[in-house]
Write an enzyme that holds these catalytic residues in place. Structure first.
Site, PDB file in Angstrom:
ATOM      1  CD1 TRP A 220      -2.790   1.624   0.593  1.00 18.18           C
ATOM      2  CD2 TRP A 220      -1.430   2.381   2.196  1.00 18.18           C
ATOM      3  NE1 TRP A 220      -3.213   2.879   0.925  1.00 18.18           N
ATOM      4  CE2 TRP A 220      -2.395   3.373   1.917  1.00 18.18           C
ATOM      5  CE3 TRP A 220      -0.458   2.644   3.160  1.00 18.18           C
ATOM      6  CZ2 TRP A 220      -2.434   4.599   2.570  1.00 18.18           C
ATOM      7  CZ3 TRP A 220      -0.489   3.868   3.815  1.00 18.18           C
ATOM      8  CH2 TRP A 220      -1.474   4.830   3.529  1.00 18.18           C
ATOM      9  CG  ASP A 388     -15.588   6.709   2.182  1.00 12.14           C
ATOM     10  OD1 ASP A 388     -16.805   6.609   2.298  1.00 12.14           O
ATOM     11  OD2 ASP A 388     -14.767   5.905   2.665  1.00 12.14           O
ATOM     12  CE  LYS A 497     -10.739   7.553  -5.242  1.00  8.61           C
ATOM     13  NZ  LYS A 497     -10.192   8.535  -4.288  1.00  8.61           N
ATOM     14  CD1 TRP A 498     -15.046  -0.129  -8.209  1.00  2.00           C
ATOM     15  CD2 TRP A 498     -16.755   0.007  -9.623  1.00  2.00           C
ATOM     16  NE1 TRP A 498     -15.670  -1.351  -8.213  1.00  2.00           N
ATOM     17  CE2 TRP A 498     -16.728  -1.298  -9.088  1.00  2.00           C
ATOM     18  CE3 TRP A 498     -17.752   0.313 -10.550  1.00  2.00           C
ATOM     19  CZ2 TRP A 498     -17.647  -2.283  -9.452  1.00  2.00           C
ATOM     20  CZ3 TRP A 498     -18.658  -0.673 -10.919  1.00  2.00           C
ATOM     21  CH2 TRP A 498     -18.608  -1.960 -10.362  1.00  2.00           C
ATOM     22  CG  ASP A 499     -11.783   3.095  -3.085  1.00  2.00           C
ATOM     23  OD1 ASP A 499     -10.869   2.308  -3.346  1.00  2.00           O
ATOM     24  OD2 ASP A 499     -11.685   3.996  -2.214  1.00  2.00           O
ATOM     25  CG  MET A 500     -12.339  -3.791  -4.688  1.00  2.00           C
ATOM     26  SD  MET A 500     -11.400  -4.718  -3.473  1.00  2.00           S
ATOM     27  CE  MET A 500     -12.049  -6.325  -3.706  1.00  2.00           C
ATOM     28  CG  ASP A 569      -4.757   5.615  -0.998  1.00  2.00           C
ATOM     29  OD1 ASP A 569      -5.389   6.180  -1.912  1.00  2.00           O
ATOM     30  OD2 ASP A 569      -5.267   4.778  -0.236  1.00  2.00           O
TER      31      ASP A 569
HETATM   32  C1  DGJ Z   1      -9.083   4.524  -0.565  1.00  2.00           C
HETATM   33  C2  DGJ Z   1      -8.752   5.393  -1.724  1.00  2.00           C
HETATM   34  O1  DGJ Z   1      -7.534   5.010  -2.288  1.00  2.00           O
HETATM   35  C3  DGJ Z   1      -8.737   6.850  -1.301  1.00  2.00           C
HETATM   36  O2  DGJ Z   1      -8.369   7.658  -2.373  1.00  2.00           O
HETATM   37  C4  DGJ Z   1     -10.088   7.214  -0.760  1.00  2.00           C
HETATM   38  O3  DGJ Z   1     -11.035   7.184  -1.787  1.00  2.00           O
HETATM   39  C5  DGJ Z   1     -10.476   6.276   0.350  1.00  2.00           C
HETATM   40  N1  DGJ Z   1     -10.368   4.900  -0.023  1.00  2.00           N
HETATM   41  C6  DGJ Z   1     -11.873   6.548   0.808  1.00  2.00           C
HETATM   42  O4  DGJ Z   1     -12.292   5.662   1.766  1.00  2.00           O
END
Ligand code: DGJ
Length: 750
Positions: A220, A388, A497-500, A569
């Site tokens: 990460w 978020d 923005k599709w996050d996971m 991130d």
């Molecule tokens: C992880 C993403 O990488 C961030 O940019 C952000 O969107 C957070 N999640 C939000 O919980």
């Protein structure tokens, strides 16, 4: 061009007390586009052998490259030496059980529990263009695409008559790129169930192993660091067993000659169009032969194939370069920009966005978001992305995933009034979702606890206090999609923005039968693709940016649906040098989400000049991730200039050829890169000093990619020099201190 050539291979061999002459008919199927040649050969007994992959060679008889004549293989009437043959020959799609002890591509369990498989040639066909990958019951398998005049495809059908399967191997060669794609589809032609224990996408065998293996590894906030190791006997691999392609290893590997640098040497690059568990493995076997295989990770994989059912392996992209690692990267970039990324945003400059995540985290209301947008709009920023925290009762990351309903305590009046106000500023609006997740503390989980991936009776592992939804279940996908649609139809949302944010654990499904439980890893990925496909088909104007705790799913499977991915991130400009440089090994700059953020940096606490943060973010899609109402006045004042710089140079960066001019992984004291337009009339160069050094009052950096015979003006200094001078003599860049950047624009004067 795809051609077939038959020839006879003759050899002498000591057999039953006499030196005898043998001969064998072979057929070579050869693909060639003037840049590369890929050829396979069919032996008299029907084995499909690898013949050649590399720089284009003329229309000649290359069957000798299968090297049948040097080894004892007498297929007609003498099977004594078949084992030697199996374990030493170069196979296109090796199987398990008949004497090839190296890593196989296919392993099948038949109804008797036997695992041996012996594939022989049955037929082949060719076609213009490139067919979509298909599998019964699967809506969409991401893959590269090409029109009739852009590529040619060869489909070779093999069969095993004992367990009644056929295997279709698909090869596509692109007309103007040193690239071949491969896939494999297994079909159960028999009357009995079988089990696929392993189905990899492709294999390349070499009669040598003098390569280094390059892989992209990390964690990460530290994704895709380039690592290069010499091949050694045995197996070396990277893989994911997490259900996503992962921060830890990217589904990429390259085998390069020991002398390979950015400019010279051979590079065989491999990238899997897949977003789940993968395996990329090189094996150096006895005799020094190297085998590379790649595909869905066989780890914890098993797929029941009933009669007439099929299973398709994800696409393996293979790029060859004999002009170094840089040329390999540029071929990947061209391939992905032209033949993988789709949709309205594919070739367009993306809007300069401002994302509120690092500005507010969960602590915002509609007025705060509007203030950020209002200030940003005055500075030339074009889109506000609400990250978020806008839904359910989510004020921290411990609840509400799955409840995609606007939190009206935070956004009074709902989403539409806010979006309308932001639109009235002349800005677009984008929204964050994490569609694959459910929080234990959510209405969705309370109503459907069985919709989470789980093994009944076992504790469920939480990560970020959330579970993963079972996307193999169509009902689950339909529900989530209904929620997303309701939001999209309620306001003018133009970006998602599709996050996971977590890997899979306790991988079990309450909706799959017992015999199909091990299919969940792959069915999950196919379910994600299905939903992304529905979303991008129904809302073609949407700009979709994927994200997975930063860059844990930065892979070609995702790029098929979304033209950009949040790279990491870690937004620190200096950390980003390595992250973006590593990512550029196979992914183009146009795909890299890159933002200017505030300092001290939230990921690592470093303070860098605002200008450097801007110059580094220019290498990607460009945007901001800070509270623009609270940053120092000088930084705010710099934004219009940065936006103008992005507008001026983004076309060169987005469409041009990229050259890495330094190697941050070998010398982390500076980095430099440049982009050159395809017509070589313009170039944009960036240098970043990481650590100032008294021995380097100024550095001389050699430019690349220019026309040697053309004159170019350095628009920043006015100097005019021949392209060859800029490339052999270089440009002198003053070193001003730590973390300082310098960019330069070069234009051809003739
Ligand atoms: C992880 C993403 O990488 C961030 O940019 C952000 O969107 C957070 N999640 C939000 O919980």
């Amino acid at each position: 061009m795809i051609t077939e050539k038959k020839s006879t291979i003759s050899y002498r061999k000591w057999d039953r007390g006499a030196d005898r002459e043998f001969s064998e008919e072979v057929t070579v199927l050869r693909m060639d586009n003037g840049l590369i040649t890929y050829a396979c050969g069919i032996t008299q007994e029907g084995y499909l052998l690898h013949c050649y992959y590399g720089e284009s060679i003329g229309d000649d008889d290359i069957s000798y490259l299968m090297r049948l004549a040097e080894h004892p293989f007498t297929p007609n009437g003498n099977n004594r030496d078949r084992l030697v043959f199996m374990d030493a020959r170069y196979f296109e799609f090796p199987c398990h059980g008949t004497g090839d002890y190296r890593e196989p591509c296919l392993m099948v369990l038949d109804e008797d529990g036997m695992s041996t498989c012996d594939l022989r040639f049955r037929s082949y066909r060719t076609m213009k263009g490139k067919p979509a990958l298909r599998q019964k019951g699967v809506s969409c398998i991401p893959a590269t695409y090409a029109a009739g005049d852009e590529a040619e495809t060869l489909i070779v059908t093999l069969e095993d008559t004992h367990c009644d399967i056929t295997v279709e191997l698909t090869y596509t060669m692109f007309a103007d790129l040193p690239a071949v794609t491969r896939s494999a589809r297994v079909i159960n032609r028999g009357r009995n169930d079988i089990r696929i224990q392993r189905l990899l996408s492709g294999c390349v065998d070499w009669d040598r192993s003098n390569f280094d293996m390059i892989t992209l590894n990390g964690n990460w906030a530290r994704e895709r660091a380039v690592e290069r190791c010499r091949l050694h006997h045995g197996k070396q691999s990277v893989e994911s067993t997490r259900g996503i392609s992962s921060h830890q290893h990217n589904p990429f590997a390259a085998l390069v000659s020991h002398d390979a640098s950015e400019e010279v040497g051979e590079a065989y690059g491999f990238n899997l169009v897949y977003s789940g568990n993968f395996l990329a493995l090189t094996e150096v076997a006895a005799g020094g032969n190297a085998r590379f295989v790649m595909g869905i990770n066989p780890y914890d994989f098993s797929w029941l194939l009933r009669p007439e059912e099929d299973l398709t392996a994800p696409e393996l992209v293979m790029v060859y370069s004999n002009r170094g690692i840089g040329a390999m990267s540029r071929a990947f970039h061209d391939l992905y920009r032209k033949h993988l990324i789709r949709g309205q945003w594919k070739d367009k400059m993306r809007p300069v966005l401002i994302n509120n995540w690092e500005a507010t985290y969960f602590n915002f209301n509609e007025e705060k978001i509007y203030q950020i947008a209002e200030t940003a709009s005055k500075l030339g920023i074009e889109m506000l992305v609400l990250d978020d925290g806008w839904f359910g009762k989510r004020n921290y990351d411990d609840c509400s995933l799955g409840d995609w309903v606007v939190n009206e305590e935070k956004l009074r009046g709902g989403l539409k009034p806010l979006v309308d106000r932001i639109n009235a500023l002349g800005m677009k609006f984008g929204l964050w979702f994490e569609p694959e997740m459910v929080s234990p503390d959510s209405d969705l989980y309370r109503a459907h606890p069985d919709w989470a991936i789980q093994i009944i009776g076992r504790d469920m592992t939480q990560a970020r206090e959330q579970y993963v939804l079972d996307y193999s279940n169509e009902e689950v996908r339909d529900f989530v999609y209904g929620e997303i649609r309701a939001i999209l139809d309620s306001a003018n949302v133009e970006y998602i923005k599709w996050d996971m944010n977590r890997a899979l654990t306790e991988v079990g499904s309450t909706s799959l039968p017992r015999k199909r439980q091990r299919e969940l890893w792959h069915r999950y990925v196919l379910g994600v693709y299905d939903l992304m496909n529905r979303l991008t088909t129904d809302y073609p104007y949407l700009l979709l940016e994927n994200c997975s705790s930063g860059g844990a799913r930065f892979d070609p499977g995702i790029l098929y649906f979304s033209p950009q991915i949040w790279t990491s991130d870690d937004t620190d400009a200096i950390e980003r040098l390595a992250i973006q440089s590593g990512t550029s090994i196979c992914y183009p700059a146009s795909t890299m989400g890159a933002h200017v953020s505030d300092c001290p940096n939230h990921a690592i606490g470093r303070t860098t000049p605002f200008a450097t943060r801007g110059d580094v973010a220019l290498m990607g899609t460009f945007g901001y991730e800070l509270d623009v109402t609270r940053i120092p006045e000088a930084d705010r004042e710099a934004i219009p200039g940065q936006v103008a710089k992005f507008k001026k140079f983004n076309s060169i960066i987005r469409n041009g050829d990229m050259y890495r001019l330094a190697n941050i992984f070998e010398d982390n004291s500076y980095d430099a890169w440049m982009f050159v337009t395809k017509d070589r009339k313009e170039a944009f160069f960036t240098f970043v000093q990481v650590l100032n050094h008294p021995s380097y009052p100024a550095r001389r950096i050699l430019l690349r990619g220019l026309d040697a015979d053309r004159f170019y003006r350095n628009e920043d200094t006015g100097e005019v020099r021949l392209g060859s001078t800029w490339m052999q003599g270089g440009v002198i860049v003053g070193a001003f201190g730590d973390f300082v950047s310098k960019s330069m624009h070069f234009t051809a004067t003739n």
